[in-house]
Design a protein around this motif. Structure first.
Motif, PDB file in Angstrom:
ATOM      1  N   ALA A   1       6.400   7.265  -7.657  1.00 25.22           N
ATOM      2  CA  ALA A   1       5.976   8.661  -7.526  1.00 25.22           C
ATOM      3  C   ALA A   1       6.544   9.513  -8.655  1.00 25.22           C
ATOM      4  CB  ALA A   1       6.416   9.209  -6.170  1.00 25.22           C
ATOM      5  N   ALA A   2       7.808   9.285  -9.014  1.00 19.86           N
ATOM      6  CA  ALA A   2       8.428  10.045 -10.103  1.00 19.86           C
ATOM      7  C   ALA A   2       7.720   9.766 -11.430  1.00 19.86           C
ATOM      8  CB  ALA A   2       9.912   9.700 -10.204  1.00 19.86           C
ATOM      9  N   LEU A   3       7.409   8.497 -11.695  1.00 20.84           N
ATOM     10  CA  LEU A   3       6.692   8.148 -12.928  1.00 20.84           C
ATOM     11  C   LEU A   3       5.296   8.765 -12.946  1.00 20.84           C
ATOM     12  CD1 LEU A   3       7.740   4.400 -13.287  1.00 20.84           C
ATOM     13  CD2 LEU A   3       8.457   6.315 -14.741  1.00 20.84           C
TER      14      LEU A   3
ATOM     15  N   ASP B   1      -3.186  11.146 -11.342  1.00 21.86           N
ATOM     16  CA  ASP B   1      -3.793  11.452 -10.052  1.00 21.86           C
ATOM     17  C   ASP B   1      -3.349  10.369  -9.079  1.00 21.86           C
ATOM     18  OD1 ASP B   1      -5.187  13.680 -10.977  1.00 21.86           O
ATOM     19  OD2 ASP B   1      -6.886  12.466 -11.638  1.00 21.86           O
ATOM     20  N   VAL B   2      -2.947  10.766  -7.880  1.00 17.09           N
ATOM     21  CA  VAL B   2      -2.451   9.827  -6.884  1.00 17.09           C
ATOM     22  C   VAL B   2      -3.184  10.068  -5.570  1.00 17.09           C
ATOM     23  CG1 VAL B   2      -0.410   9.100  -5.589  1.00 17.09           C
ATOM     24  CG2 VAL B   2      -0.180   9.772  -7.982  1.00 17.09           C
TER      25      VAL B   2
END
Length: 137
Positions: free
Chosen positions: A99-101, A108-109
């Motif tokens: 998530a940090a990367l 977009d996630v």
């Protein structure tokens, strides 16, 4: 967030708990996951190998009560090593690092939930499970 066994969960959450358990078991039923069979119709060998089930209830931060149906699989495939029978689960640290990367790279996630994903797995052999109260050793 506390997790309760079936009896304590139903006492704690009352009607909301009953609805949650019914929803969990309905999902299993609607997916034609199991074929119901009376315990007395099982062979002695099937009774001996029968797997107990547990239901856990917990209240999410949103206030919704969620139930989980679990099988206690110790009797299943005793000849297979524990490493080959474990259910893979992602490590929290791996999710946070990813998530940090993704945030740093402005990616977009998307997050999805596959309800009852385990119900879609192919089984090689017959597995007999016992739902509540019918358990006999």
């Amino acid at each position: 967030m506390d997790q309760y066994g079936q009896q304590k969960g139903l006492k704690t959450f009352e009607e909301q708990g009953v609805e949650s358990v019914q929803a969990e078991l309905s999902q299993i039923h609607m997916q034609n996951t199991f074929t119901p069979t009376k315990f007395e119709d099982l062979s002695p060998e099937q009774r001996r190998k029968a797997i107990k089930t547990l239901i856990f209830l917990e209240q999410k931060h949103s206030g919704k009560v969620k139930s989980r149906f679990c099988a206690v699989g110790q009797k299943q495939r005793v000849d297979v090593s524990q490493e080959n029978t474990a259910s893979p689960t992602v490590m929290t640290e791996s999710v946070l690092i990813t998530a940090a990367l993704d945030a740093e790279e402005e990616c977009d996630v998307a997050v999805i939930d596959l309800p009852g994903a385990f119900l879609h797995a192919d089984m090689d052999d017959l597995v007999v499970i016992v739902l509540r109260g019918d358990w006999q050793s």
